[in-house]
Scaffold this active site. Structure first.
Site, PDB file in Angstrom:
ATOM      1  N   ASP A  39     -17.863  31.552 -15.031  1.00 49.66           N
ATOM      2  CA  ASP A  39     -17.992  33.003 -15.066  1.00 49.66           C
ATOM      3  C   ASP A  39     -17.914  33.505 -13.629  1.00 49.66           C
ATOM      4  OD1 ASP A  39     -19.125  35.006 -17.471  1.00 49.66           O
ATOM      5  OD2 ASP A  39     -19.413  35.785 -15.442  1.00 49.66           O
ATOM      6  N   ASP A  66     -13.487  33.414 -10.568  1.00 43.02           N
ATOM      7  CA  ASP A  66     -12.885  34.709 -10.841  1.00 43.02           C
ATOM      8  C   ASP A  66     -11.504  34.432 -11.424  1.00 43.02           C
ATOM      9  OD1 ASP A  66     -11.635  37.160 -10.859  1.00 43.02           O
ATOM     10  OD2 ASP A  66     -12.066  37.651  -8.770  1.00 43.02           O
ATOM     11  N   VAL A  67     -11.326  34.700 -12.717  1.00 47.01           N
ATOM     12  CA  VAL A  67     -10.075  34.334 -13.380  1.00 47.01           C
ATOM     13  C   VAL A  67      -8.899  35.207 -12.963  1.00 47.01           C
ATOM     14  CG1 VAL A  67     -11.173  33.272 -15.395  1.00 47.01           C
ATOM     15  CG2 VAL A  67     -10.683  35.741 -15.392  1.00 47.01           C
ATOM     16  N   ASN A  93     -11.957  32.728 -22.977  1.00 48.26           N
ATOM     17  CA  ASN A  93     -12.767  33.828 -23.493  1.00 48.26           C
ATOM     18  C   ASN A  93     -12.772  35.052 -22.581  1.00 48.26           C
ATOM     19  OD1 ASN A  93     -14.969  35.038 -25.199  1.00 48.26           O
ATOM     20  ND2 ASN A  93     -16.128  34.760 -23.306  1.00 48.26           N
ATOM     21  N   TYR A 158      -5.950  47.655 -23.625  1.00 43.97           N
ATOM     22  CA  TYR A 158      -6.636  46.507 -24.227  1.00 43.97           C
ATOM     23  C   TYR A 158      -5.840  45.961 -25.409  1.00 43.97           C
ATOM     24  CZ  TYR A 158     -10.402  43.736 -26.325  1.00 43.97           C
ATOM     25  OH  TYR A 158     -11.161  42.719 -26.859  1.00 43.97           O
ATOM     26  N   LYS A 162      -4.247  42.182 -25.806  1.00 45.11           N
ATOM     27  CA  LYS A 162      -4.605  41.256 -26.876  1.00 45.11           C
ATOM     28  C   LYS A 162      -3.408  40.916 -27.761  1.00 45.11           C
ATOM     29  CE  LYS A 162      -8.856  40.527 -25.782  1.00 45.11           C
ATOM     30  NZ  LYS A 162      -9.270  39.187 -25.298  1.00 45.11           N
ATOM     31  N   ALA A 191     -17.971  42.053 -32.747  1.00 44.58           N
ATOM     32  CA  ALA A 191     -19.029  41.050 -32.618  1.00 44.58           C
ATOM     33  C   ALA A 191     -20.135  41.643 -31.753  1.00 44.58           C
ATOM     34  CB  ALA A 191     -18.489  39.766 -32.003  1.00 44.58           C
TER      35      ALA A 191
END
Length: 250
Positions: A39, A66-67, A93, A158, A162, A191
């Protein structure tokens, strides 16, 4: 538990906090896997590692990353392999949303959501495949969203990200199949977890909940169960699929 992932090393991105990443890491650990969690928030990552250790009795590997930074992503995978020996399962994720109309959306807002929710999936997948392909073994599970299918105002960036994750999943699955590597995606709808409750208005949550077949949001654990299925050998003949954890799909 049945030990569905006994002996497997599972790398989960964005696993701090109380959302899908942590729920997935916990579920995998309970099924015998050794989790490697990552993370951008180092303090919360360490807290998540402590909770996992308390819940399972085994110390996870925690690596900040940091992705959005290719160098950090490559280092994450290198460290995971060095410390755990190999990576059997990757769960992509990491992601982020936004709330803005297209006409008022800035380039920066668009770029940030696309980068974290789509391009990061490419970065981590690329780095992990470089490890999995020579071993001719591995599983990748990407977190998509029903937003990639459904239309929703103020969510163009977004939803585009996706939908991109879904298409990316199908294409990579075909590239990886000759090596016996499976690549699938999970598409949750709603969720519920504490961070979502803090960042989304009660009015919107009520509206989204009303659209759900069961009249409630899923729990992170319910989504993690589907990730676990795709990560395990129970889904050994599935690849290139997007599994909806909702009734809201085409």
């Amino acid at each position: 538990m049945s030990g569905m992932l006994t002996g497997k090393v599972v790398l989960v991105t964005a696993a701090a906090g109380a959302g899908l990443g942590y729920a997935t890491a916990l579920k995998c650990a309970q099924e015998g896997a050794r989790p490697v969690i990552s993370d951008i928030h180092e303090r919360r990552l360490n807290e998540a590692a402590e909770r996992l250790a308390e819940a399972t009795g085994a110390e996870p590997i925690a690596i900040p990353c940091d992705v959005s930074d290719t160098a950090q992503v490559d280092s994450l995978v290198e460290q995971a392999v060095e410390r755990a020996g190999h990576i059997d399962v990757l769960v992509n994720n990491a992601g982020m949303g936004g709330d803005q109309t297209v006409v008022d959306m800035t380039d920066a807002e668009w770029d940030r959501v696309i980068d974290i929710s789509l391009t990061s999936v490419f970065r981590v997948t690329r780095a992990v495949l470089r490890h999995m392909l020579p071993r001719e073994s591995g599983v990748i599970v990407n977190l998509a969203s029903v937003s990639g299918w459904r239309a929703q105002e103020r969510q163009a960036h977004y939803a585009a990200a996706k939908a991109g994750v879904m298409a990316f999943t199908r294409c990579v699955a075909m590239e990886a199949a000759p090596a016996g590597i499976r690549v699938n995606a999970v598409a949750p709808s709603l969720a519920m977890h504490p961070f979502l409750e803090k960042t989304v208005s009660a009015e919107l949550l009520k509206e989204l909940t009303a659209k759900e077949a069961f009249g409630r949001a899923a729990s992170p654990e319910e989504v993690a169960n589907v990730v676990l299925f795709l990560a395990s050998d129970l889904s050994s003949y599935m690849t290139g699929e997007v599994v909806s954890v909702s009734n809201q799909h085409p």
